[in-house]
Design a protein around this motif. Sequence first.
Motif, PDB file in Angstrom:
ATOM      1  N   ASN A 164      49.411  17.821-106.157  1.00 24.86           N
ATOM      2  CA  ASN A 164      49.153  19.207-105.787  1.00 24.86           C
ATOM      3  C   ASN A 164      48.381  19.944-106.863  1.00 24.86           C
ATOM      4  O   ASN A 164      47.549  20.792-106.569  1.00 24.86           O
ATOM      5  N   CYS A 185      41.573  22.723-100.954  1.00 22.91           N
ATOM      6  CA  CYS A 185      41.656  24.079-100.412  1.00 22.91           C
ATOM      7  C   CYS A 185      40.284  24.739-100.397  1.00 22.91           C
ATOM      8  O   CYS A 185      39.892  25.356 -99.419  1.00 22.91           O
ATOM      9  N   TYR A 244      37.982  22.899 -97.649  1.00 25.36           N
ATOM     10  CA  TYR A 244      38.300  22.805 -96.223  1.00 25.36           C
ATOM     11  C   TYR A 244      39.060  23.976 -95.619  1.00 25.36           C
ATOM     12  O   TYR A 244      39.681  23.822 -94.596  1.00 25.36           O
ATOM     13  N   GLY A 245      39.077  25.141 -96.217  1.00 21.79           N
ATOM     14  CA  GLY A 245      39.749  26.180 -95.461  1.00 21.79           C
ATOM     15  C   GLY A 245      40.191  27.399 -96.232  1.00 21.79           C
ATOM     16  O   GLY A 245      40.596  28.368 -95.636  1.00 21.79           O
ATOM     17  N   ALA A 260      43.424  30.585 -95.550  1.00 25.76           N
ATOM     18  CA  ALA A 260      44.177  30.259 -94.325  1.00 25.76           C
ATOM     19  C   ALA A 260      44.951  28.958 -94.517  1.00 25.76           C
ATOM     20  O   ALA A 260      46.110  28.852 -94.103  1.00 25.76           O
ATOM     21  N   PHE A 261      44.342  27.998 -95.169  1.00 24.36           N
ATOM     22  CA  PHE A 261      45.019  26.731 -95.421  1.00 24.36           C
ATOM     23  C   PHE A 261      46.198  26.928 -96.362  1.00 24.36           C
ATOM     24  O   PHE A 261      47.269  26.356 -96.155  1.00 24.36           O
ATOM     25  N   ILE A 262      46.023  27.745 -97.402  1.00 18.25           N
ATOM     26  CA  ILE A 262      47.112  27.995 -98.358  1.00 18.25           C
ATOM     27  C   ILE A 262      48.289  28.659 -97.651  1.00 18.25           C
ATOM     28  O   ILE A 262      49.439  28.313 -97.897  1.00 18.25           O
ATOM     29  N   ILE A 298      49.195  28.506 -94.425  1.00 21.93           N
ATOM     30  CA  ILE A 298      49.877  27.520 -93.572  1.00 21.93           C
ATOM     31  C   ILE A 298      50.631  26.517 -94.432  1.00 21.93           C
ATOM     32  O   ILE A 298      51.762  26.134 -94.121  1.00 21.93           O
ATOM     33  N   TYR A 299      50.026  26.098 -95.536  1.00 23.72           N
ATOM     34  CA  TYR A 299      50.656  25.140 -96.450  1.00 23.72           C
ATOM     35  C   TYR A 299      51.971  25.691 -97.005  1.00 23.72           C
ATOM     36  O   TYR A 299      52.992  25.000 -97.017  1.00 23.72           O
TER      37      TYR A 299
END
Length: 108
Positions: free
Chosen positions: A25, A33, A36-37, A40-42, A44-45
């Motif tokens: 991580n 991160c 690819y996003g 928004a990805f963080i 959801i993660y």
Amino acid sequence: MKREKFGSRLGFILVSAGCAIGLGNVWKFPYMCGAYGGAAFILIYLVFLLILGIPVMVCEFAVGRGSKKSVALSFNELEPKGTFWHQLRYIGIFGCYLLMMFYTMVGG
């Protein structure tokens, strides 16, 4: 042989956080991160990290405190007599080996 214990609650929390976060991580997550996003990805993660991580962490703490043994020996200590839960200890041992192989590759 006397088993060692943590000297303070802060030390235990820091070690637990270090194990939970891990090298993968710390090194790979920012790159993935950004590529690819983004935010928004963080988001959801973090939501899934809480939903999935907290129950697993509570279970591991309960087994560790209840048995005061390693992952392999805790099954012998806590399982009811006449059951076959002790055979699942090999999954824990195998998981530790997989993590070691993964972090060897990440560190390399």
